[in-house]
Write a protein that holds these residues in place. Structure first.
Motif, PDB file in Angstrom:
ATOM      1  N   PRO A 100     -15.066   6.211   2.139  1.00 15.02           N
ATOM      2  CA  PRO A 100     -16.086   5.533   2.943  1.00 15.02           C
ATOM      3  C   PRO A 100     -17.045   6.523   3.595  1.00 15.02           C
ATOM      4  N   ILE A 101     -16.524   7.655   4.086  1.00 14.90           N
ATOM      5  CA  ILE A 101     -17.425   8.592   4.775  1.00 14.90           C
ATOM      6  C   ILE A 101     -18.407   9.192   3.781  1.00 14.90           C
ATOM      7  N   GLN A 102     -17.910   9.557   2.605  1.00 17.10           N
ATOM      8  CA  GLN A 102     -18.803  10.224   1.650  1.00 17.10           C
ATOM      9  C   GLN A 102     -19.896   9.310   1.112  1.00 17.10           C
ATOM     10  N   ILE A 103     -19.656   7.987   1.137  1.00 19.63           N
ATOM     11  CA  ILE A 103     -20.739   7.095   0.680  1.00 19.63           C
ATOM     12  C   ILE A 103     -21.504   6.521   1.869  1.00 19.63           C
ATOM     13  N   GLY A 104     -21.135   6.930   3.076  1.00 23.63           N
ATOM     14  CA  GLY A 104     -21.888   6.511   4.255  1.00 23.63           C
ATOM     15  C   GLY A 104     -21.525   5.127   4.764  1.00 23.63           C
ATOM     16  N   ALA A 105     -20.267   4.715   4.586  1.00 16.58           N
ATOM     17  CA  ALA A 105     -19.831   3.393   5.062  1.00 16.58           C
ATOM     18  C   ALA A 105     -18.994   3.558   6.327  1.00 16.58           C
ATOM     19  N   PRO A 106     -18.987   2.533   7.186  1.00 12.28           N
ATOM     20  CA  PRO A 106     -18.218   2.642   8.428  1.00 12.28           C
ATOM     21  C   PRO A 106     -16.721   2.448   8.228  1.00 12.28           C
ATOM     22  N   ASP A 107     -16.310   1.815   7.162  1.00 12.65           N
ATOM     23  CA  ASP A 107     -14.887   1.615   6.890  1.00 12.65           C
ATOM     24  C   ASP A 107     -14.755   1.108   5.464  1.00 12.65           C
ATOM     25  N   MET A 108     -13.510   0.800   5.055  1.00 12.34           N
ATOM     26  CA  MET A 108     -13.309   0.134   3.783  1.00 12.34           C
ATOM     27  C   MET A 108     -13.814  -1.311   3.895  1.00 12.34           C
ATOM     28  N   ALA A 109     -13.980  -1.957   2.729  1.00  8.70           N
ATOM     29  CA  ALA A 109     -14.508  -3.313   2.734  1.00  8.70           C
ATOM     30  C   ALA A 109     -13.546  -4.284   3.417  1.00  8.70           C
ATOM     31  N   PHE A 110     -12.247  -4.116   3.199  1.00 12.75           N
ATOM     32  CA  PHE A 110     -11.255  -5.051   3.739  1.00 12.75           C
ATOM     33  C   PHE A 110     -10.180  -4.283   4.506  1.00 12.75           C
ATOM     34  N   PRO A 111     -10.432  -4.000   5.780  1.00 14.99           N
ATOM     35  CA  PRO A 111      -9.512  -3.131   6.525  1.00 14.99           C
ATOM     36  C   PRO A 111      -8.083  -3.685   6.641  1.00 14.99           C
ATOM     37  N   VAL A 112      -7.931  -5.004   6.809  1.00 13.54           N
ATOM     38  CA  VAL A 112      -6.576  -5.547   6.938  1.00 13.54           C
ATOM     39  C   VAL A 112      -5.798  -5.316   5.649  1.00 13.54           C
ATOM     40  N   LEU A 113      -6.486  -5.561   4.544  1.00 12.77           N
ATOM     41  CA  LEU A 113      -5.866  -5.332   3.245  1.00 12.77           C
ATOM     42  C   LEU A 113      -5.479  -3.865   3.094  1.00 12.77           C
ATOM     43  N   ASN A 114      -6.304  -3.002   3.629  1.00 15.82           N
ATOM     44  CA  ASN A 114      -6.051  -1.573   3.554  1.00 15.82           C
ATOM     45  C   ASN A 114      -4.753  -1.226   4.294  1.00 15.82           C
ATOM     46  N   MET A 115      -4.604  -1.807   5.487  1.00 16.13           N
ATOM     47  CA  MET A 115      -3.386  -1.567   6.251  1.00 16.13           C
ATOM     48  C   MET A 115      -2.179  -2.129   5.496  1.00 16.13           C
ATOM     49  N   LEU A 116      -2.321  -3.350   4.977  1.00 13.18           N
ATOM     50  CA  LEU A 116      -1.208  -3.959   4.240  1.00 13.18           C
ATOM     51  C   LEU A 116      -0.833  -3.100   3.044  1.00 13.18           C
ATOM     52  N   SER A 117      -1.845  -2.546   2.402  1.00 15.05           N
ATOM     53  CA  SER A 117      -1.572  -1.753   1.212  1.00 15.05           C
ATOM     54  C   SER A 117      -0.736  -0.533   1.583  1.00 15.05           C
ATOM     55  N   PHE A 118      -1.026   0.100   2.729  1.00 19.86           N
ATOM     56  CA  PHE A 118      -0.181   1.231   3.121  1.00 19.86           C
ATOM     57  C   PHE A 118       1.240   0.783   3.421  1.00 19.86           C
ATOM     58  N   TRP A 119       1.365  -0.272   4.217  1.00 21.97           N
ATOM     59  CA  TRP A 119       2.730  -0.654   4.610  1.00 21.97           C
ATOM     60  C   TRP A 119       3.536  -1.182   3.433  1.00 21.97           C
ATOM     61  N   THR A 120       2.861  -1.785   2.466  1.00 21.85           N
ATOM     62  CA  THR A 120       3.556  -2.192   1.251  1.00 21.85           C
ATOM     63  C   THR A 120       4.089  -0.966   0.518  1.00 21.85           C
ATOM     64  N   THR A 121       3.235   0.045   0.396  1.00 18.74           N
ATOM     65  CA  THR A 121       3.664   1.275  -0.273  1.00 18.74           C
ATOM     66  C   THR A 121       4.847   1.896   0.464  1.00 18.74           C
ATOM     67  N   PHE A 122       4.761   1.896   1.794  1.00 22.72           N
ATOM     68  CA  PHE A 122       5.826   2.461   2.612  1.00 22.72           C
ATOM     69  C   PHE A 122       7.135   1.714   2.367  1.00 22.72           C
ATOM     70  N   LEU A 123       7.050   0.381   2.323  1.00 19.35           N
ATOM     71  CA  LEU A 123       8.243  -0.424   2.049  1.00 19.35           C
ATOM     72  C   LEU A 123       8.815  -0.070   0.679  1.00 19.35           C
ATOM     73  N   GLY A 124       7.925   0.091  -0.298  1.00 17.05           N
ATOM     74  CA  GLY A 124       8.379   0.476  -1.633  1.00 17.05           C
ATOM     75  C   GLY A 124       9.168   1.772  -1.604  1.00 17.05           C
ATOM     76  N   PHE A 125       8.705   2.701  -0.790  1.00 19.15           N
ATOM     77  CA  PHE A 125       9.393   3.998  -0.690  1.00 19.15           C
ATOM     78  C   PHE A 125      10.784   3.815  -0.088  1.00 19.15           C
ATOM     79  N   LEU A 126      10.881   3.010   0.954  1.00 20.50           N
ATOM     80  CA  LEU A 126      12.194   2.778   1.580  1.00 20.50           C
ATOM     81  C   LEU A 126      13.157   2.128   0.587  1.00 20.50           C
ATOM     82  N   VAL A 127      12.645   1.133  -0.160  1.00 17.27           N
ATOM     83  CA  VAL A 127      13.512   0.450  -1.133  1.00 17.27           C
ATOM     84  C   VAL A 127      13.994   1.448  -2.174  1.00 17.27           C
ATOM     85  N   LEU A 128      13.093   2.349  -2.595  1.00 18.71           N
ATOM     86  CA  LEU A 128      13.484   3.335  -3.603  1.00 18.71           C
ATOM     87  C   LEU A 128      14.590   4.241  -3.059  1.00 18.71           C
TER      88      LEU A 128
END
Lengths: 247, 576, 268
Positions: free
Chosen positions: B102-130
């Motif tokens: 986002p910074i390199q293209i001059g945007a204030p954030d990602m298009a869907f910030p909530v989705l962005n947060m969910l995507s991290f926590w989903t990945t984190f959960l995947g790591f714990l399950v592994l």
């Protein structure tokens, strides 16, 4: 690429794109974005949400493309029976319950309802943005509760699919009976899970009415779910055709 | 995916909202980065255990005791899975991509910030399950990160193939969902949120790489998810997608008619693009760094963009080269091999352009640049073994030998990791407001660079002599046993290299607290992240929306007051 | 710093290449008809790819040193965005190199995999199971008897491990062995099968490898041209005993082979 042809026509509302690279979104102010900074305007948010949906449909499509290729391979590929040293196929065609036809009609009807709900909310949202002073009362959205009807029809479809599963089981076709029945359960199940997502989104939109959230936000949710819903309807027709025609 | 969040969300107040469930792409990027950091040390620790077992199979380790052959296989499975998914996919894309796209293209954030947060926590959960797979009855699965059916589909096929294998599949499925949400955000953001004047052809090559990587992820992870669902059904519902009629230890499995090759096709349809998901961001970054630190425009910007696209496109047509010996039709094998040789062409173009960028430059050797040069060297050595493996005739001999291990570790493992290191040294000042220590950085580079060669060069020789991978011991087969000295050398080199990674860790943690304060643009670079404050404010540009006038690599422009022209500076007229 | 990079990169390149050129660790001596062609293609690929490898690494080290920032007196970097002609030249050269290399190997691959075994080849059925190899010869009737998964019992070894159905008349003269005995200079048609998971039948000296896949009977062929014992190893992860799953191909003269087969026949 069905998703592209379905959704590439979502042209309206036409938003001026500025010059090359897209117009910069205009924000309320500077600082570090403390509360009170404005949102991007309605057309920008709608455009962005639709683009997001278009992108999101791609992996859904890939999932079902992948299931389809597994279906074709599994159906066509013989394996060795060591007893006879012959290559054999173990695919037994499943007779699909006639109920699925009824379900198809229900889903297509819901899709019509969805489209009416989408247009209804859109009109309300456009009206609200034109008269930004006050929130538009719910009554201005028209009297027919299309959204509620869509949710009801969607749930009816899901219930119908469940009944179809029970009929299949009653006929002796369980998940592991034969590869063809495995695929029937797999494809209908995967589709149902995706449709549940759509129902959930519509319930959220309904909740927005109760929570008195801005009609524009609700309109964006309903609009995007609407296109998703149509995609799910088309996907169901495809799945049904695959299961029926490529038995 | 239908809930739409406005991107100009308020700056969060409490600790929980600010650092844990943050919607800010920068915090999420740092979360991804630290997840990958934990994962990479976990994965490295597993490889340490493997290297010990290979050379001293009877050694009794504190806490672990003696490593058994089946434990060795679990270690390699988990090492591969952790590294591929939670390091190579997570750090360059989820970490740095999230923070800097986002910074390199001059945007204030990602298009869907909530989705962005969910995507991290989903990945984190995947790591714990592994990780949970280590602690269940039977332990972690032993089927390798490729999970070939029927081995991965039959709980009776070996220890770890029970609950451990289920958790492994579920973890990957969760990861897929997280990665898909991330890809959705990357693509929408790139297409819809570029600042005024930031045309596609003015985007830094890092953005191009993240964008194409996101598209690859979008197309590939859905297929892996489908394969995982089918495998779970085979394991738990008694279906036979992948398992034919057969026995384990003389006991009928109850399945019939399935196709083991179907799993391989689905897996590698994902698996090959995954290689590019790991390497493309590193390629984009190193293109960036070579230009910045050579003080010279990138050689052939357009060629670089087209090469990234070509790699992305061809990446979906070459999956069969993993299956030359699998029983697939030899005609398909030959077609796949032609396509595979074809994908070498854009990779070679990139290498030429990197050399072209250095040529007649004015090179500054700071730590990020050293890692970028190291990347080019490793990319060449890892790439050059590709045409051996891509030819079925040679693959008859080389398939499943250490030659393959050397090839993919160098190119998708070490080269990508060098990209991650380079990115860390380069962007650390922007992310944490302080510089990393240069002396420690250089020491880390030399030890890791020489160490990586010392580990992976000999693996080529081991493979040429027929040494097979996934062998917990080489003692049973005479020709492999005779190669034991190579294994010993590799293990010792690995110990030194692993130890030197702690220099990096110490440097990282120390510099976060005590490093020298960083200026806004310490490297005198041109892209948008260097126009804003260090670290950037919540909406990235402090309410000012940047307007872009120049390409991303305007260095040493004749007549310009400085030897670099920022993207936001007045337009450059001197064109060649 | 540039000089150190040059020295280190050049040293690594030269040491790395030395062991390849010296063939310190190399393929075992080829013992099949296909080995010469495959080894030749290895050499060609090594020369071409090795050339590219050395050239690229030497250039990288050289540039790092030559174009280092020498402080205030140093030349400014050249302001150039690239060169389209050069781009085109190396794209075309790489295409020719890579695709040409692959096409050059087509005839070997074709003879190995496109063509079926010729009639009269010696048929051997190879069965992989966790964690052993079994070899079956059809006997005088030229037909393999039926096997039944229900009858499999690895503890019985031989016929029991394969689940050979003794009621099938074709199975009466089948010979089952734990060692693969084959005659020299005859084409051997192997029929590769697996009971449980995927294994891979790898004989480095024969330059032969093929996965054995449950549910498939894969037909392949090779021609040994040297007598002697050659090791087999499993080359596809098959479980905890993967590293122990090895065997022997014993290549003997044709009379010896016939003698061995007759003796095994008589034992039954």
């Amino acid at each position: 690429m069905a998703s592209f042809s379905t959704t590439a026509t979502l042209g309206e509302p036409q938003v001026s794109r500025g010059d090359e690279g897209g117009a910069p979104p205009i924000f309320g102010g500077g600082g570090d974005g403390r509360p009170g900074r404005g949102l991007p305007d309605y057309p920008t948010r709608l455009r962005r949400a639709r683009l997001g949906l278009l992108v999101a449909l791609t992996p859904v499509l890939m999932l079902f493309v992948s299931f389809t290729s597994a279906y074709v391979v599994r159906q066509g590929l013989p394996t060795l029976d060591p007893r006879t040293n012959q290559l054999v196929r173990d695919w037994i065609p499943v007779k699909l319950p006639a109920l699925l036809l009824v379900n198809t009609v229900v889903l297509l009807l819901s899709s019509v309802g969805m489209e009416l709900a989408r247009r209804q909310t859109k009109l309300a949202a456009v009206a609200a943005t034109a008269r930004p002073a006050k929130e538009v009362p719910l009554s201005a959205e028209g009297k027919t509760p299309w959204l509620a009807m869509t949710i009801a029809l969607g749930l009816l479809f899901l219930f119908g699919q469940w009944m179809a599963w029970k009929q299949l089981a009653a006929n002796g076709f369980y998940v592991a009976t034969t590869p063809s029945s495995s695929f029937v359960y797999l494809l209908t199940g995967a589709h149902a899970v995706h449709l549940m997502g759509g129902v959930l989104a519509l319930l959220v939109a309904g909740l927005f009415v109760l929570l008195r959230r801005p009609v524009t936000t609700r309109s964006i949710v309903v609009d995007v779910t609407g296109w998703y819903w149509h995609f799910m309807a088309a996907l169901w027709v495809y799945i049904f055709a695959l299961l029926e025609l490529a038995r | 995916m239908t809930t739409h969040e406005p991107h100009a969300h308020a700056a969060p107040q409490g600790f929980l909202r600010k650092y844990i469930f943050s919607l800010d792409h920068k915090i999420i990027g740092i979360q991804y980065f630290f997840l990958a950091l934990v994962a990479v040390f976990a994965g490295m620790f597993l490889s340490l255990l493997m290297r010990i077992h290979l050379v001293w199979p009877n050694a009794s380790l504190p806490f672990f005791g003696q490593i058994k052959p089946e434990t060795y296989l679990s270690l390699l499975t988990m090492h591969g899975t952790i590294m591929v998914f939670f390091v190579l996919t997570t750090a360059p894309q989820g970490g740095f991509g999230n923070y800097f796209l986002p910074i390199q293209i001059g945007a204030p954030d990602m298009a869907f910030p909530v989705l962005n947060m969910l995507s991290f926590w989903t990945t984190f959960l995947g790591f714990l399950v592994l990780l949970a797979a280590f602690f269940v009855t039977g332990g972690a699965p032993l089927h390798g990160w490729t999970g070939y059916a029927p081995l991965s589909a039959l709980p009776s096929a070996g220890p770890g193939e029970g609950l451990g294998a289920d958790l492994w599949i579920i973890s990957i499925a969760i990861f897929c969902i997280g990665a898909l949400m991330g890809a959705l955000n990357f693509i929408t953001t790139t297409l819809d949120m570029r600042a005024k004047g930031m045309t596609l052809m003015r985007m830094p090559l890092t953005c191009w790489a993240w964008f194409i990587t996101a598209i690859l992820g979008l197309l590939a992870f859905g297929v892996l998810l489908s394969a995982g669902i089918l495998l779970l059904m085979d394991r738990n519902l008694g279906t036979s997608f992948f398992v034919p009629l057969g026995t384990v230890n003389g006991v009928l499995t109850g399945h019939k008619g399935g196709s083991p090759l179907l799993w391989q096709h689905l897996f590698w349809f994902f698996g090959h693009p995954e290689v590019y998901i790991a390497i493309l961001p590193a390629m984009g970054l190193c293109s960036q760094l070579l230009s910045v630190f050579s003080r010279k425009p990138i050689f052939g910007y357009k060629a670089m963009v087209y090469a990234i696209m070509a790699i992305g496109f061809l990446g979906f047509m070459v999956w069969g080269h993993h299956m030359f010996m699998s029983g697939m039709s030899p005609y398909s094998a030959f077609a796949f091999s032609i396509m595979t040789m074809g994908i070498g062409v854009p990779s070679a173009i990139k290498t030429f352009n990197w050399l072209g960028t250095l040529w007649r430059g004015r090179i500054r050797f700071s730590s990020p640049m050293l890692f970028a040069i190291g990347f080019v060297s490793l990319f060449v050595v890892g790439g050059i073994s590709g045409p051996f493996l891509a030819q079925p005739v040679l693959d008859i001999y080389l398939h499943e030998t250490y030659f393959v291990i050397a090839h993919f570790h160098l190119i998708m493992g070490v080269a990508s990791i060098f990209g991650i290191f380079a990115a860390t040294y380069y962007w650390f000042p922007k992310m944490f407001g302080r510089m990393m220590n240069e002396t420690l950085g250089k020491a880390h580079f030399w030890l890791t660079f020489v160490g990586a060669y010392a580990i992976f060069m000999p693996m080529h020789y081991y493979g040429m002599a027929g040494g097979l991978r996934r062998y917990s011991q080489g003692t049973e087969v005479a020709w492999i046993n005779s190669l034991a000295p190579i294994q010993k050398f590799i293990s010792i080199a690995a110990f030194v290299t692993i130890a030197s990674q702690f220099i990096f860790l110490i440097n990282l943690l120390w510099s976060m607290k005590k490093g020298e304060k960083a200026a806004d643009n310490p490297w005198e670079a041109t892209t948008l992240e260097w126009t804003t404050a260090t670290p950037p404010p919540h909406d990235n540009f402090g309410g000012v929306t940047p307007v872009v006038h120049n390409g991303p690599y305007e260095y040493s422009v004749p007549g310009a007051p400085r030897d670099f022209v920022m993207q936001t500076d007045a337009p450059v007229t001197a064109k060649h | 710093m540039g000089l150190v990079l040059l020295v280190v990169i050049w040293l690594i390149t030269l040491i790395g290449s030395y062991f390849i050129v010296a063939k310190t660790w190399w393929l075992p001596v080829g013992a099949s008809a296909a080995a010469a062609g495959i080894d030749h293609h290895f050499t060609v690929t090594y020369i071409l790819m090795g050339g590219v490898f050395i050239a690229a690494q030497l250039a990288l080290g050289w540039f790092a040193w030559k174009y280092r920032d020498r402080g205030t007196g140093s030349q400014p970097a050249q302001y150039s965005h690239g060169n389209t002609t050069l781009e085109a030249v190396w794209t075309i050269l790489t295409i020719i190199l890579f695709i040409g290399l692959n096409l050059a190997s087509k005839s070997i691959w074709a003879s190995e995999r496109f063509d079926a075994a010729k009639p009269g080849a010696v048929q051997v059925e190879v069965t992989g199971m966790q964690f052993a190899w079994y070899f079956r010869y059809a006997g005088p009737d030229g037909k393999f008897g039926a096997t039944k998964p229900e009858l499999e019992d690895a503890s019985l070894g031989g016929a029991g491990a394969l689940g050979l159905d003794s009621t099938d008349p074709a199975s009466k003269d089948d010979v089952i062995s734990g060692v693969m005995v084959v005659p020299v200079n005859r084409e051997i048609e192997v029929i590769l099968r697996s009971h449980d998971v995927i294994h891979s039948f790898f004989v480095p000296a024969m330059r032969f490898k093929q996965d054995t896949v449950p549910g498939l009977a894969i037909h392949m062929h090779f021609t040994p041209i040297q007598t002697g014992d050659f090791e087999i190893a499993c080359a596809e992860l098959c479980g905890l005993g993967h590293y122990k799953m090895h065997g022997i191909v014993k290549v003997v003269s044709e009379p010896e082979f016939n003698q061995w087969l007759a003796a095994r026949e008589a034992e039954k």
